[in-house]
Design a protein around this motif. Structure first.
Motif, short mmCIF file in Angstrom:
data_model
loop_
_atom_site.label_atom_id
_atom_site.label_comp_id
_atom_site.label_asym_id
_atom_site.label_seq_id
_atom_site.Cartn_x
_atom_site.Cartn_y
_atom_site.Cartn_z
N SER A 5 0.83 -1.21 0.00
CA SER A 5 0.00 0.00 0.00
C SER A 5 0.86 1.25 0.00
N TRP A 6 1.98 1.20 0.76
CA TRP A 6 2.89 2.34 0.77
C TRP A 6 3.44 2.61 -0.62
N PHE A 10 2.98 5.83 -3.01
CA PHE A 10 4.17 6.56 -3.47
C PHE A 10 4.13 6.79 -4.98
N PHE A 11 3.90 5.72 -5.74
CA PHE A 11 3.97 5.84 -7.20
C PHE A 11 2.73 6.50 -7.80
N PHE A 185 5.97 6.78 5.64
CA PHE A 185 6.61 5.51 5.30
C PHE A 185 6.43 5.14 3.83
N ALA A 186 5.41 5.67 3.19
CA ALA A 186 5.25 5.45 1.75
C ALA A 186 6.41 6.10 1.00
#
Length: 225
Positions: A5-6, A10-11, A185-186
């Motif tokens: 999920s992170w 992020f992307f 954290f992502a």
């Protein structure tokens, strides 16, 4: 939230596509730091290593120097350089060059030392000078070992270039450091993944390049084996 999920967050973020925090921008900054460090390290280490490997003098010093340099703490060296030269590219390049020099130096020395002595003697016998023997005989033979040294140095430098973020510079380390500082954290996971992928890509590139760098004679011998 798990790491998948992170990475998805992020992307999928618009900030990763355009602007100063875009992935392409951070990768470009990371590659610039890494490329400059490898260039300076190659200029320092490769000619010296070829000379030492050919003459056989100073091998023990090279081994000791390589071991001592590898033991240097990267962050400590960054901090020390900042105190001497201030915040800037120098603060990052000095530790990265110090990290890249040992594998390149050792690879150049061992590559030349691995040249068949009979081939070197034959080259001298037909009238080649020592510089010509080094350039035309020893260097082609040492090229696969030298490329292996470049592979090791490149992977180490790419992985360590994240320290640029500690002194306020860019690169993929910006994601990791900023993410840890803000508990995003992502951001941290995405930056770490990109560093790993970049290092793996560099390793694969040099592995393939080393195959084609073998002299035709050695390549034929390996096929026969």
């Amino acid at each position: 939230m798990n790491w998948l999920s992170w990475l998805g967050d992020f992307f999928s973020s618009p900030d990763r596509r355009t602007g100063p925090n875009a992935i392409t921008q951070r990768i470009a900054e990371h590659l610039v730091f890494s490329g400059e460090a490898l260039l300076y390290a190659a200029v320092l280490a490769v000619p010296l290593g070829l000379l030492i490997g050919y003459t056989g003098r100073g091998t023990a010093v090279v081994t000791a120097l390589a071991g001592a340099t590898r033991a240097l703490p990267t962050l400590g060296l960054v901090t020390f350089t900042v105190l001497l030269a201030g915040v800037g590219d120098t603060a990052v390049l000095v530790p990265l060059v110090a990290l890249a020099v040992p594998p390149l130096l050792v690879a150049a020395v061992e590559g030349v030392r691995g040249t068949d002595p009979d081939v070197r003697d034959a080259a001298r016998g037909v009238g080649l000078t020592h510089p010509q023997v080094l350039r035309q005989v020893c260097l082609p033979s040492a090229l696969p070992t030298l490329l292996a040294g470049f592979r090791t140095a490149t992977v180490q430098v790419i992985a360590t270039a994240t320290v640029a973020a500690y002194v306020g510079l860019g690169g993929l380390g910006r994601y990791v450091i900023d993410g840890l500082a803000t508990r995003d954290f992502a951001l941290t996971a995405g930056g770490a993944l990109l560093v790993v992928l970049l290092a793996v890509g560099a390793q694969l590139f040099f592995t393939v390049l080393a195959r084609f760098a073998l002299p035709p004679g050695l390549r034929a011998q390996r096929r026969a084996r």
